[in-house]
Motif scaffolding. Structure first.
Motif, PDB file in Angstrom:
ATOM      1  N   VAL A  45       0.844  -1.201   0.000  1.00  0.00           N
ATOM      2  CA  VAL A  45       0.000   0.000   0.000  1.00  0.00           C
ATOM      3  C   VAL A  45       0.880   1.252   0.000  1.00  0.00           C
ATOM      4  N   VAL A  46       1.843   1.292   0.912  1.00  0.00           N
ATOM      5  CA  VAL A  46       2.723   2.465   1.015  1.00  0.00           C
ATOM      6  C   VAL A  46       3.500   2.654  -0.292  1.00  0.00           C
ATOM      7  N   ASP A  47       4.023   1.563  -0.834  1.00  0.00           N
ATOM      8  CA  ASP A  47       4.781   1.622  -2.079  1.00  0.00           C
ATOM      9  C   ASP A  47       3.945   2.212  -3.204  1.00  0.00           C
ATOM     10  N   CYS A  48       2.742   1.711  -3.363  1.00  0.00           N
ATOM     11  CA  CYS A  48       1.887   2.176  -4.475  1.00  0.00           C
ATOM     12  C   CYS A  48       1.481   3.632  -4.310  1.00  0.00           C
ATOM     13  N   VAL A  49       1.206   4.054  -3.080  1.00  0.00           N
ATOM     14  CA  VAL A  49       0.858   5.462  -2.852  1.00  0.00           C
ATOM     15  C   VAL A  49       2.058   6.348  -3.143  1.00  0.00           C
ATOM     16  N   MET A  50       3.208   5.973  -2.615  1.00  0.00           N
ATOM     17  CA  MET A  50       4.406   6.802  -2.806  1.00  0.00           C
ATOM     18  C   MET A  50       4.834   6.824  -4.270  1.00  0.00           C
ATOM     19  N   ALA A  51       4.882   5.660  -4.906  1.00  0.00           N
ATOM     20  CA  ALA A  51       5.319   5.607  -6.306  1.00  0.00           C
ATOM     21  C   ALA A  51       4.329   6.328  -7.208  1.00  0.00           C
ATOM     22  N   GLY A  52       3.059   6.077  -7.009  1.00  0.00           N
ATOM     23  CA  GLY A  52       2.053   6.695  -7.868  1.00  0.00           C
ATOM     24  C   GLY A  52       2.032   8.206  -7.766  1.00  0.00           C
ATOM     25  N   THR A  53       2.054   8.716  -6.540  1.00  0.00           N
ATOM     26  CA  THR A  53       1.983  10.170  -6.375  1.00  0.00           C
ATOM     27  C   THR A  53       3.290  10.851  -6.765  1.00  0.00           C
ATOM     28  N   ALA A  54       4.436  10.212  -6.517  1.00  0.00           N
ATOM     29  CA  ALA A  54       5.727  10.829  -6.849  1.00  0.00           C
ATOM     30  C   ALA A  54       6.027  10.745  -8.341  1.00  0.00           C
ATOM     31  N   ARG A  55       5.567   9.690  -9.004  1.00  0.00           N
ATOM     32  CA  ARG A  55       5.932   9.486 -10.409  1.00  0.00           C
ATOM     33  C   ARG A  55       4.858   9.952 -11.380  1.00  0.00           C
ATOM     34  N   ARG A  56       3.622   9.698 -11.044  1.00  0.00           N
ATOM     35  CA  ARG A  56       2.520  10.039 -11.955  1.00  0.00           C
ATOM     36  C   ARG A  56       1.685  11.217 -11.479  1.00  0.00           C
ATOM     37  N   GLY A  57       1.854  11.561 -10.218  1.00  0.00           N
ATOM     38  CA  GLY A  57       1.044  12.620  -9.648  1.00  0.00           C
ATOM     39  C   GLY A  57      -0.319  12.142  -9.182  1.00  0.00           C
ATOM     40  N   GLU A  58      -0.535  10.847  -9.215  1.00  0.00           N
ATOM     41  CA  GLU A  58      -1.811  10.295  -8.759  1.00  0.00           C
ATOM     42  C   GLU A  58      -1.630   8.847  -8.307  1.00  0.00           C
ATOM     43  N   PHE A  59      -2.463   8.450  -7.405  1.00  0.00           N
ATOM     44  CA  PHE A  59      -2.450   7.080  -6.899  1.00  0.00           C
ATOM     45  C   PHE A  59      -3.316   6.218  -7.801  1.00  0.00           C
ATOM     46  N   TYR A  60      -2.805   5.066  -8.152  1.00  0.00           N
ATOM     47  CA  TYR A  60      -3.621   4.127  -8.918  1.00  0.00           C
ATOM     48  C   TYR A  60      -4.037   2.999  -7.982  1.00  0.00           C
ATOM     49  N   THR A  61      -5.307   2.658  -8.034  1.00  0.00           N
ATOM     50  CA  THR A  61      -5.821   1.630  -7.129  1.00  0.00           C
ATOM     51  C   THR A  61      -5.362   0.250  -7.578  1.00  0.00           C
ATOM     52  N   PHE A  62      -5.346  -0.652  -6.654  1.00  0.00           N
ATOM     53  CA  PHE A  62      -4.985  -2.037  -6.927  1.00  0.00           C
ATOM     54  C   PHE A  62      -5.794  -2.928  -6.006  1.00  0.00           C
ATOM     55  N   ASP A  63      -5.848  -4.184  -6.337  1.00  0.00           N
ATOM     56  CA  ASP A  63      -6.551  -5.159  -5.521  1.00  0.00           C
ATOM     57  C   ASP A  63      -5.586  -6.236  -5.073  1.00  0.00           C
ATOM     58  N   VAL A  64      -5.914  -6.837  -3.965  1.00  0.00           N
ATOM     59  CA  VAL A  64      -5.224  -8.024  -3.490  1.00  0.00           C
ATOM     60  C   VAL A  64      -6.320  -9.063  -3.300  1.00  0.00           C
ATOM     61  N   SER A  65      -6.095 -10.256  -3.767  1.00  0.00           N
ATOM     62  CA  SER A  65      -7.141 -11.279  -3.723  1.00  0.00           C
ATOM     63  C   SER A  65      -7.540 -11.617  -2.289  1.00  0.00           C
ATOM     64  N   ASP A  66      -8.766 -12.075  -2.145  1.00  0.00           N
ATOM     65  CA  ASP A  66      -9.254 -12.492  -0.825  1.00  0.00           C
ATOM     66  C   ASP A  66      -8.382 -13.605  -0.254  1.00  0.00           C
ATOM     67  N   ALA A  67      -7.938 -14.511  -1.100  1.00  0.00           N
ATOM     68  CA  ALA A  67      -7.101 -15.623  -0.631  1.00  0.00           C
ATOM     69  C   ALA A  67      -5.785 -15.100  -0.055  1.00  0.00           C
ATOM     70  N   VAL A  68      -5.174 -14.116  -0.728  1.00  0.00           N
ATOM     71  CA  VAL A  68      -3.923 -13.548  -0.227  1.00  0.00           C
ATOM     72  C   VAL A  68      -4.175 -12.819   1.093  1.00  0.00           C
ATOM     73  N   LEU A  69      -5.261 -12.075   1.175  1.00  0.00           N
ATOM     74  CA  LEU A  69      -5.589 -11.373   2.419  1.00  0.00           C
ATOM     75  C   LEU A  69      -5.819 -12.352   3.568  1.00  0.00           C
ATOM     76  N   ARG A  70      -6.541 -13.429   3.302  1.00  0.00           N
ATOM     77  CA  ARG A  70      -6.789 -14.441   4.353  1.00  0.00           C
ATOM     78  C   ARG A  70      -5.475 -15.086   4.791  1.00  0.00           C
ATOM     79  N   ASN A  71      -4.616 -15.422   3.828  1.00  0.00           N
ATOM     80  CA  ASN A  71      -3.318 -16.008   4.176  1.00  0.00           C
ATOM     81  C   ASN A  71      -2.462 -15.020   4.965  1.00  0.00           C
ATOM     82  N   ALA A  72      -2.490 -13.757   4.567  1.00  0.00           N
ATOM     83  CA  ALA A  72      -1.710 -12.735   5.269  1.00  0.00           C
ATOM     84  C   ALA A  72      -2.182 -12.603   6.714  1.00  0.00           C
TER      85      ALA A  72
END
Length: 162
Positions: A119-146
């Motif tokens: 999350v931090v990576d995508c916010v920082m990279a998106g805002t610093a490089r493109r000037g905007e945050f791009y949304t992303f998803d993480v699968s339910d299975a990955v979230l449950r495993n995490a």
């Protein structure tokens, strides 16, 4: 991610008198307060443990970009755009050695620290490089495993004393 290499084992004290489901017999107000304060300190220490893991993840973020700088630069400078870049050898090494590229490679022991770093990576990279945050998803299975792996990480690093 090995929590023990970052912080020491978390030693907590039994606090059975702080909960009606575990309290045995009559509990005095002083006992209730003592066990509640003990539990509060244990939760604080558990949160500090996770915070130290998160800070460590941030400090080591994208280490392969520096450790493998020559390969990174060679792949970067070829002019390959998004499609081709992910096929390059350096990128394959990057996503397997770094834990936060969860849409490309999920570690077997993925945890919530990995999710937060992403999350931090995508916010920082998106805002610093493109000037905007791009949304992303993480699968339910990955979230449950995490979640399950973070619970295990905590349990593996907690010792209860009387």
């Amino acid at each position: 991610m090995d929590g023990e290499s970052i912080v020491k084992m978390i030693t907590i004290k039994k606090s059975i008198k702080a909960d009606t489901r575990t309290a045995d017999g009559v509990v005095t107000k002083e006992q209730l307060q003592q066990d509640t304060l003990s539990h509060m300190k244990d939760v604080e220490n558990g949160c500090k443990f996770l915070a130290e893991l998160l800070v460590s993840a941030g400090e080591n973020h994208d280490f392969t970009k520096v450790a493998l700088l020559d390969e990174f630069y060679d792949n970067f400078s070829t002019g390959a755009k998004e499609e081709g870049f992910k096929e390059m050898d350096w990128f394959k090494k990057h996503i397997t050695k770094e834990r936060h590229h969860l849409n490309d490679c999920v570690p077997k022991d993925v945890n919530l620290i990995d999710i937060l770093e992403m999350v931090v990576d995508c916010v920082m990279a998106g805002t610093a490089r493109r000037g905007e945050f791009y949304t992303f998803d993480v699968s339910d299975a990955v979230l449950r495993n995490a979640l399950a792996n973070t619970q295990k990480l905590m349990l593996d690093n907690v010792k209860v004393e009387d």
